[in-house]
Design a protein around this motif. Structure first.
Motif, PDB file in Angstrom:
ATOM      1  N   ASP A  97       0.794  -1.225   0.000  1.00 26.20           N
ATOM      2  CA  ASP A  97       0.000   0.000   0.000  1.00 26.20           C
ATOM      3  C   ASP A  97       0.830   1.280   0.000  1.00 26.20           C
ATOM      4  OD1 ASP A  97      -2.158  -1.693   0.127  1.00 26.20           O
ATOM      5  OD2 ASP A  97      -2.595  -1.329   2.238  1.00 26.20           O
ATOM      6  N   ARG A  98       2.078   1.196   0.470  1.00 25.11           N
ATOM      7  CA  ARG A  98       2.854   2.417   0.659  1.00 25.11           C
ATOM      8  C   ARG A  98       4.024   2.581  -0.313  1.00 25.11           C
ATOM      9  NH1 ARG A  98      -1.026   2.674   3.465  1.00 25.11           N
ATOM     10  NH2 ARG A  98      -1.176   3.386   5.640  1.00 25.11           N
ATOM     11  N   LEU A  99       4.539   1.499  -0.851  1.00 24.18           N
ATOM     12  CA  LEU A  99       5.803   1.572  -1.581  1.00 24.18           C
ATOM     13  C   LEU A  99       5.616   1.371  -3.075  1.00 24.18           C
ATOM     14  CD1 LEU A  99       8.102  -0.516   0.807  1.00 24.18           C
ATOM     15  CD2 LEU A  99       7.675   1.952   0.815  1.00 24.18           C
ATOM     16  N   ASP A 100       6.414   2.099  -3.827  1.00 25.92           N
ATOM     17  CA  ASP A 100       6.471   1.896  -5.270  1.00 25.92           C
ATOM     18  C   ASP A 100       7.907   2.145  -5.730  1.00 25.92           C
ATOM     19  OD1 ASP A 100       6.804   4.729  -5.585  1.00 25.92           O
ATOM     20  OD2 ASP A 100       4.636   5.004  -5.623  1.00 25.92           O
ATOM     21  N   ALA A 101       8.095   2.293  -7.036  1.00 24.07           N
ATOM     22  CA  ALA A 101       9.443   2.385  -7.596  1.00 24.07           C
ATOM     23  C   ALA A 101      10.216   3.611  -7.108  1.00 24.07           C
ATOM     24  CB  ALA A 101       9.363   2.390  -9.123  1.00 24.07           C
ATOM     25  N   ARG A 102       9.523   4.598  -6.555  1.00 23.88           N
ATOM     26  CA  ARG A 102      10.222   5.780  -6.036  1.00 23.88           C
ATOM     27  C   ARG A 102      11.017   5.472  -4.771  1.00 23.88           C
ATOM     28  NH1 ARG A 102       5.249   9.480  -4.913  1.00 23.88           N
ATOM     29  NH2 ARG A 102       4.519   7.413  -4.261  1.00 23.88           N
ATOM     30  N   HIS A 103      10.618   4.432  -4.039  1.00 22.01           N
ATOM     31  CA  HIS A 103      11.113   4.238  -2.673  1.00 22.01           C
ATOM     32  C   HIS A 103      12.279   3.270  -2.550  1.00 22.01           C
ATOM     33  CE1 HIS A 103       6.817   5.525  -2.135  1.00 22.01           C
ATOM     34  NE2 HIS A 103       7.445   6.412  -1.392  1.00 22.01           N
ATOM     35  N   CYS A 104      12.367   2.290  -3.409  1.00 15.35           N
ATOM     36  CA  CYS A 104      13.445   1.293  -3.334  1.00 15.35           C
ATOM     37  C   CYS A 104      13.366   0.406  -4.562  1.00 15.35           C
ATOM     38  CB  CYS A 104      13.342   0.447  -2.059  1.00 15.35           C
ATOM     39  SG  CYS A 104      11.782  -0.451  -1.898  1.00 15.35           S
ATOM     40  N   ALA A 105      14.427  -0.362  -4.776  1.00 15.45           N
ATOM     41  CA  ALA A 105      14.386  -1.346  -5.859  1.00 15.45           C
ATOM     42  C   ALA A 105      13.664  -2.611  -5.420  1.00 15.45           C
ATOM     43  CB  ALA A 105      15.810  -1.679  -6.312  1.00 15.45           C
ATOM     44  N   VAL A 106      13.972  -3.083  -4.220  1.00 14.98           N
ATOM     45  CA  VAL A 106      13.354  -4.300  -3.687  1.00 14.98           C
ATOM     46  C   VAL A 106      12.891  -4.021  -2.265  1.00 14.98           C
ATOM     47  CG1 VAL A 106      13.714  -6.732  -3.060  1.00 14.98           C
ATOM     48  CG2 VAL A 106      14.852  -5.779  -5.095  1.00 14.98           C
ATOM     49  N   ALA A 107      11.637  -4.353  -1.980  1.00 17.39           N
ATOM     50  CA  ALA A 107      11.095  -4.270  -0.623  1.00 17.39           C
ATOM     51  C   ALA A 107      10.710  -5.670  -0.184  1.00 17.39           C
ATOM     52  CB  ALA A 107       9.878  -3.350  -0.582  1.00 17.39           C
ATOM     53  N   ALA A 108      11.265  -6.112   0.943  1.00 16.22           N
ATOM     54  CA  ALA A 108      11.055  -7.485   1.398  1.00 16.22           C
ATOM     55  C   ALA A 108      10.495  -7.505   2.808  1.00 16.22           C
ATOM     56  CB  ALA A 108      12.368  -8.270   1.353  1.00 16.22           C
ATOM     57  N   GLY A 109       9.435  -8.250   3.012  1.00 17.09           N
ATOM     58  CA  GLY A 109       8.915  -8.485   4.352  1.00 17.09           C
ATOM     59  C   GLY A 109       9.639  -9.669   4.971  1.00 17.09           C
ATOM     60  N   ILE A 110      10.345  -9.433   6.071  1.00 13.86           N
ATOM     61  CA  ILE A 110      11.259 -10.466   6.555  1.00 13.86           C
ATOM     62  C   ILE A 110      10.984 -10.927   7.987  1.00 13.86           C
ATOM     63  CG2 ILE A 110      13.155 -10.099   4.949  1.00 13.86           C
ATOM     64  CD1 ILE A 110      13.018  -8.434   8.365  1.00 13.86           C
ATOM     65  N   GLY A 111       9.822 -10.603   8.539  1.00 10.39           N
ATOM     66  CA  GLY A 111       9.398 -11.196   9.797  1.00 10.39           C
ATOM     67  C   GLY A 111      10.374 -11.003  10.934  1.00 10.39           C
ATOM     68  N   ALA A 112      10.850 -12.114  11.493  1.00 13.00           N
ATOM     69  CA  ALA A 112      11.668 -12.093  12.713  1.00 13.00           C
ATOM     70  C   ALA A 112      13.166 -11.976  12.449  1.00 13.00           C
ATOM     71  CB  ALA A 112      11.392 -13.356  13.532  1.00 13.00           C
ATOM     72  N   LEU A 113      13.577 -11.662  11.234  1.00 10.23           N
ATOM     73  CA  LEU A 113      15.004 -11.649  10.914  1.00 10.23           C
ATOM     74  C   LEU A 113      15.791 -10.708  11.831  1.00 10.23           C
ATOM     75  CD1 LEU A 113      17.407 -12.449   9.136  1.00 10.23           C
ATOM     76  CD2 LEU A 113      16.782 -10.574   7.591  1.00 10.23           C
ATOM     77  N   PHE A 114      15.280  -9.508  12.097  1.00 12.03           N
ATOM     78  CA  PHE A 114      16.013  -8.578  12.961  1.00 12.03           C
ATOM     79  C   PHE A 114      16.211  -9.167  14.355  1.00 12.03           C
ATOM     80  CE2 PHE A 114      14.233  -4.587  10.577  1.00 12.03           C
ATOM     81  CZ  PHE A 114      14.883  -5.005   9.429  1.00 12.03           C
ATOM     82  N   ASP A 115      15.192  -9.844  14.866  1.00 12.92           N
ATOM     83  CA  ASP A 115      15.303 -10.457  16.194  1.00 12.92           C
ATOM     84  C   ASP A 115      16.405 -11.506  16.227  1.00 12.92           C
ATOM     85  OD1 ASP A 115      13.245  -8.950  17.328  1.00 12.92           O
ATOM     86  OD2 ASP A 115      11.710 -10.381  16.718  1.00 12.92           O
ATOM     87  N   PHE A 116      16.510 -12.287  15.172  1.00 14.67           N
ATOM     88  CA  PHE A 116      17.581 -13.295  15.107  1.00 14.67           C
ATOM     89  C   PHE A 116      18.948 -12.622  15.034  1.00 14.67           C
ATOM     90  CE2 PHE A 116      14.186 -16.058  13.024  1.00 14.67           C
ATOM     91  CZ  PHE A 116      13.990 -16.835  14.149  1.00 14.67           C
ATOM     92  N   LEU A 117      19.079 -11.627  14.162  1.00 12.99           N
ATOM     93  CA  LEU A 117      20.364 -10.957  13.985  1.00 12.99           C
ATOM     94  C   LEU A 117      20.801 -10.230  15.249  1.00 12.99           C
ATOM     95  CD1 LEU A 117      19.845  -9.452  10.408  1.00 12.99           C
ATOM     96  CD2 LEU A 117      21.393 -11.319  11.014  1.00 12.99           C
ATOM     97  N   ALA A 118      19.838  -9.657  15.965  1.00 12.18           N
ATOM     98  CA  ALA A 118      20.148  -8.881  17.165  1.00 12.18           C
ATOM     99  C   ALA A 118      20.318  -9.744  18.404  1.00 12.18           C
ATOM    100  CB  ALA A 118      19.055  -7.849  17.403  1.00 12.18           C
ATOM    101  N   GLY A 119      20.064 -11.056  18.268  1.00 16.40           N
ATOM    102  CA  GLY A 119      20.180 -11.939  19.424  1.00 16.40           C
ATOM    103  C   GLY A 119      18.985 -11.915  20.343  1.00 16.40           C
ATOM    104  N   GLU A 120      17.884 -11.319  19.900  1.00 17.81           N
ATOM    105  CA  GLU A 120      16.665 -11.313  20.698  1.00 17.81           C
ATOM    106  C   GLU A 120      16.039 -12.698  20.771  1.00 17.81           C
ATOM    107  OE1 GLU A 120      14.642  -8.381  22.071  1.00 17.81           O
ATOM    108  OE2 GLU A 120      16.772  -7.881  22.214  1.00 17.81           O
ATOM    109  N   VAL A 121      16.151 -13.448  19.681  1.00 21.01           N
ATOM    110  CA  VAL A 121      15.604 -14.796  19.588  1.00 21.01           C
ATOM    111  C   VAL A 121      16.698 -15.716  19.064  1.00 21.01           C
ATOM    112  CG1 VAL A 121      13.855 -16.275  18.509  1.00 21.01           C
ATOM    113  CG2 VAL A 121      13.275 -13.921  19.151  1.00 21.01           C
ATOM    114  N   THR A 122      16.828 -16.887  19.668  1.00 24.36           N
ATOM    115  CA  THR A 122      17.847 -17.856  19.251  1.00 24.36           C
ATOM    116  C   THR A 122      17.304 -18.743  18.144  1.00 24.36           C
ATOM    117  OG1 THR A 122      18.690 -17.900  21.512  1.00 24.36           O
ATOM    118  CG2 THR A 122      19.391 -19.680  20.053  1.00 24.36           C
TER     119      THR A 122
END
Length: 266
Positions: free
Chosen positions: A192-217
């Motif tokens: 609803d919010r993004l189009d070609a003006r905003h980025c080349a690729v927009a990805a919904g990645i769920g819990a990835l940040f939590d894994f990378l930050a060590g919040e979730v093992t």
């Protein structure tokens, strides 16, 4: 698949559009049947000036949510939807006689995108609890120093801030925007919010940040190899995830069986 072609001056490396990927209908969600390398090539095409791509990862939970949300199904029809987990593989075997060529879950495929890309990418992170995206970005900088990482915002921004966030995206236009709001908010927001003006690729990645930050093992590699990471996550967070897995997995299989009985597969 939402690929919006850019002006000719912006697609120096893209002389033709890539072919539409083969898709399999999994209870109303069109999931691309691609090898790991074929999926990387499609994402790389967008980075190289070939368009604007919306990327989603489909597991049993997303199918269950989409089954109750016509608008979400319509949005996902404009995404490149990749298969995530053993559930959609079981569904594919039941409906089409074969599993998907590769398990392309966002937690593993997103790092694969970064590792495969030698030319520097600009990557922005959006979502997660306050502070989590910053720690995830620090981990990504250490792992992939050839790329540039910046945090756009955590996922709890006020609605009046959204206009400024979108303006910053339009100004900087990163190659890759990683959105971690969880299903289905991240897919809805991207659509609803993004189009070609905003980025080349927009990805919904769920819990990835939590894994990378060590919040979730993450589960041990042996558990992941057995395709049983969902059991490990349920063991770690039973109160939060029991409905998704204990109730959701049987509901997902029933949806797939109804689709098979109705003859809406191969």
């Amino acid at each position: 698949m939402n690929v919006v072609l850019l002006q000719s001056s912006q697609r120096r490396a893209a002389h033709f559009a890539p072919p539409e990927p083969p898709r399999r209908d999994i209870a109303g969600v069109p999931v691309a049947a691609l090898t790991h390398d074929e999926a990387l090539a499609l994402v790389g095409h967008a980075f190289d000036g070939g368009g604007h791509l919306h990327l989603a990862y489909c597991n049993a939970n997303l199918v269950n949510i989409a089954a109750r949300d016509t608008g979400l199904r319509e949005r996902l029809a404009r995404f490149l939807v990749l298969p995530d987990g053993i559930g959609v593989d079981i569904a594919s075997r039941l409906l089409y006689g074969t599993t998907f060529p590769a398990n392309l879950n966002g937690t593993d495929f997103t790092p694969a995108i970064l590792a495969a890309r030698k030319r520097p990418l600009s990557v922005m992170l959006l979502g997660g609890k306050p502070g989590v995206a910053e720690r995830a970005a620090a981990r990504l900088r250490a792992d992939y120093p050839q790329h540039r990482f910046a945090v756009l915002s955590h996922g709890y921004f006020e609605s009046e801030v959204e206009t400024a966030l979108l303006a910053r995206l339009a100004h900087e236009r990163p190659d890759l925007l990683l959105v971690a709001f969880g299903n289905p908010r991240q897919e809805q927001w991207i659509a609803d919010r993004l189009d070609a003006r905003h980025c080349a690729v927009a990805a919904g990645i769920g819990a990835l940040f939590d894994f990378l930050a060590g919040e979730v093992t993450r589960a041990p590699e042996t558990v992941r190899a057995l395709r049983l990471e969902w059991i490990y996550r349920l063991w770690l967070e039973p109160r939060r995830l029991w409905r998704r897995y204990v109730v959701g997995n049987p509901a997902f299989l029933m949806r797939v069986l109804r689709q098979k009985l109705a003859g809406r597969g191969a």
